[in-house]
Design a protein around this motif. Structure first.
Motif, PDB file in Angstrom:
ATOM      1  N   PHE A 162      -3.133 -49.363  20.845  1.00  0.00           N
ATOM      2  CA  PHE A 162      -2.684 -50.109  22.020  1.00  0.00           C
ATOM      3  C   PHE A 162      -3.327 -51.491  21.987  1.00  0.00           C
ATOM      4  O   PHE A 162      -4.530 -51.620  21.700  1.00  0.00           O
ATOM      5  N   ALA A 163      -2.532 -52.508  22.261  1.00  0.00           N
ATOM      6  CA  ALA A 163      -3.074 -53.868  22.308  1.00  0.00           C
ATOM      7  C   ALA A 163      -2.335 -54.668  23.369  1.00  0.00           C
ATOM      8  O   ALA A 163      -1.104 -54.749  23.352  1.00  0.00           O
ATOM      9  N   ASP A 164      -3.093 -55.258  24.271  1.00  0.00           N
ATOM     10  CA  ASP A 164      -2.547 -56.127  25.313  1.00  0.00           C
ATOM     11  C   ASP A 164      -2.866 -57.566  24.917  1.00  0.00           C
ATOM     12  O   ASP A 164      -4.014 -58.013  25.040  1.00  0.00           O
ATOM     13  N   VAL A 165      -1.879 -58.289  24.400  1.00  0.00           N
ATOM     14  CA  VAL A 165      -2.089 -59.639  23.869  1.00  0.00           C
ATOM     15  C   VAL A 165      -1.652 -60.654  24.918  1.00  0.00           C
ATOM     16  O   VAL A 165      -0.468 -60.716  25.284  1.00  0.00           O
ATOM     17  N   ASP A 166      -2.592 -61.434  25.385  1.00  0.00           N
ATOM     18  CA  ASP A 166      -2.327 -62.408  26.447  1.00  0.00           C
ATOM     19  C   ASP A 166      -1.251 -63.402  26.034  1.00  0.00           C
ATOM     20  O   ASP A 166      -1.295 -63.982  24.944  1.00  0.00           O
ATOM     21  N   GLY A 167      -0.255 -63.586  26.918  1.00  0.00           N
ATOM     22  CA  GLY A 167       0.781 -64.570  26.678  1.00  0.00           C
ATOM     23  C   GLY A 167       1.790 -64.162  25.628  1.00  0.00           C
ATOM     24  O   GLY A 167       2.689 -64.936  25.297  1.00  0.00           O
TER      25      GLY A 167
END
Length: 524
Positions: A162-167
């Motif tokens: 899981f990865a939450d990449v800003d923008g």
């Protein structure tokens, strides 16, 4: 200069500060497992520093929770393409979580990263155009998780990233394997993967990436009739522009793409790519290398706006009825569906007490699968109830019930185990064919001892073992010895609890032996 300062700081950290106030150190402090583990980690960090400059604020080790946490990390990797040393990676917290110390049949390894930033220089030059398209000069990931859960008995595995990449986007990839290991017969250094895949899902949630892409995509791909245009572009890319027709397997994927893409363009929130096959499939990497179309044949991928598990969620009306006053009016099938969803939290918000209330009557009526589901759900919450349900699941032949019984017996005192066994089996009568032969008696003893095919009962197992052993059966004598050893290892409390049970079933064995005249029967 920067590397020299980092090395100097590392050496200084190893020299004790005489002026630092501290409590008196005892031998137990030196021998603390947490301290020993931390020393090993320090050695590993020093080795890592041969590959990158590295600083951090704190390192905490908690073996009881199988957890290691590093905070305030800054790293300057030595990268071939970073000629001027401009790559800098910052991490607010990095946590490694391992298998709990009381779990022996599964391996779990999880890395959780919070507050990661990496400059553009940390990535090869061919990726820099992507940064420019997204309007980024630094990659920022507020949260990232890499998780591997592996089961020793069946070699199953669940892998999730899981990865939450800003923008940019939130990426969530999961793969569930029914079998996950390697074949090293030909080459142990590079073994071949032996992977059987159950399901795989990739979910991409837009957080700015579409805003960047939509401005540069050709108008046909972003208009009202964008589905056929996207299909044509994908076919051209897959076939290299050749005029050959897509295979039936590829067409099935393209159909979903053509249907879903315009819906995403109209509301660009999330795209989900999932496998569509039933059961599991062996991943034949050689076949995929020879013919990429095998990807569509093996995995039957489909595009959607939401994962299949969301579509398979329990309907709200059914959930309301099941958790309200009208629950009794539901069919057993609906009770099982809703109850399992409530217990597991898949298809409905988890509510264990409501799930138990729905499922208990089904398990009492003889549904061994439901009994095992209840046992697993209650294992940590109510071990006594879990053990009782596991007994009933084992009696129904459910795989995994006996292993759960063994685990629970490690947490329950022996008197409680005997009491729960008696509550399930105490009123059982002897099967009519149980005494027809020495083999039948031995089989009854084995089932009662293991808990598979009949509810586990050490008292009943001992009774049958006494009968067969008296007739000269060595296997039955061995079972009786196993029970005696189990009691001995339990200490005085187990011996005291067992004495009454043993006396009761010894008397019953003698009664059966005499009334049925078993010596004469076995002599025939």
């Amino acid at each position: 200069m920067r590397r020299l300062l980092a090395a100097t700081a590392a050496v200084s950290a190893l020299i004790p500060a005489a002026s630092q106030a501290q409590d008196k150190v005892t031998l137990w402090d030196v021998l603390s497992l947490d301290r020993i583990a931390q020393s090993f980690l320090h050695s590993g960090i020093q080795m890592l520093r041969t590959q990158m400059d590295l600083q951090y604020g704190d390192l905490a080790v908690d073996l009881r929770r199988s957890r290691v946490t590093m905070t305030d990390i800054t790293a300057w990797p030595f990268l071939d393409w970073d000629e001027y040393g401009e790559c800098e990676i910052n991490i607010g917290a990095l946590t490694f979580v391992g298998t709990p110390i009381d779990i022996t049949d599964r391996f779990n390894g999880k890395a959780r990263i919070s507050g990661l930033t990496a400059t553009q220089a940390c990535f090869p030059s061919e990726t820099h155009m992507g940064f420019e398209m997204a309007g980024l000069d630094t990659l920022t990931i507020p949260r990232m998780t890499i998780d591997m859960d592996y089961g020793m008995p069946s070699s199953d595995a669940l892998v999730r990233v899981f990865a939450d990449v800003d923008g940019v986007a939130t990426f969530d990839l999961s793969a569930d394997f029914s079998y996950f290991w390697f074949d090293g017969r030909d080459d142990m250094e590079e073994p071949d993967p032996v992977w059987f895949l159950d399901t795989a899902t990739l979910s991409v949630e837009n957080k700015g990436l579409w805003d960047a892409l939509s401005g540069i995509l050709p108008p046909p791909l972003t208009g009202e009739n964008s589905g056929p245009a996207m299909r044509e572009m994908v076919v051209s890319g897959m076939t290299g522009g050749a005029p050959e027709a897509p295979s039936p397997a590829m067409n099935a994927f393209l159909d979903s793409l053509e249907q879903v893409w315009p819906q995403f363009v109209a509301n660009p929130e999330r795209l989900v790519l999932e496998t569509g096959f039933e059961g599991d499939v062996y991943i034949d990497f050689e076949a995929i290398d020879d013919d990429p179309d095998e990807i569509f044949v093996l995995f039957e991928p489909k595009l959607a706006l939401a994962p299949a598990r969301v579509s398979a969620a329990v309907p709200v009306a059914l959930l309301g009825q099941a958790t309200g006053d009208a629950a009794a009016d539901l069919s057993d099938a609906d009770k099982a569906t809703v109850g399992e969803a409530l217990l597991t939290g898949l298809g409905a918000p988890r509510n264990v007490s409501a799930g138990v209330a729905l499922l208990e009557p089904l398990a009492e009526a003889g549904d061994a699968g439901i009994a095992l589901l209840l046992a697993k759900a209650l294992e940590a919450r109510d071990p006594d109830a879990a053990y009782e349900w596991a007994l009933k699941a084992g009696a129904g032949g459910e795989a995994g019930a006996t292993a759960l019984l063994d685990k629970l017996e490690n947490t329950l005192d022996f008197a409680t185990v005997l009491s729960l066994q008696d509550s399930v089996s105490g009123a059982d009568s002897l099967p009519s064919d149980a005494l027809q032969s020495l083999g039948a008696i031995r089989e009854q003893a084995a089932m009662r001892l293991s808990g598979r095919g009949a509810a586990r009962s050490y008292g009943i197992a001992a009774m049958y073992a006494m009968l067969a052993s008296a007739a000269g059966d060595p296997e039955a004598a061995d079972m009786l010895t196993e029970i005696d050893e189990l009691v001995r290892l339990g200490g005085d409390a187990a011996a005291a609890a067992w004495s009454g049970t043993e006396a009761r079933y010894s008397d019953l064995a003698m009664e059966v032996w005499v009334e049925q005249d078993l010596p004469a029967r076995f002599a025939e």
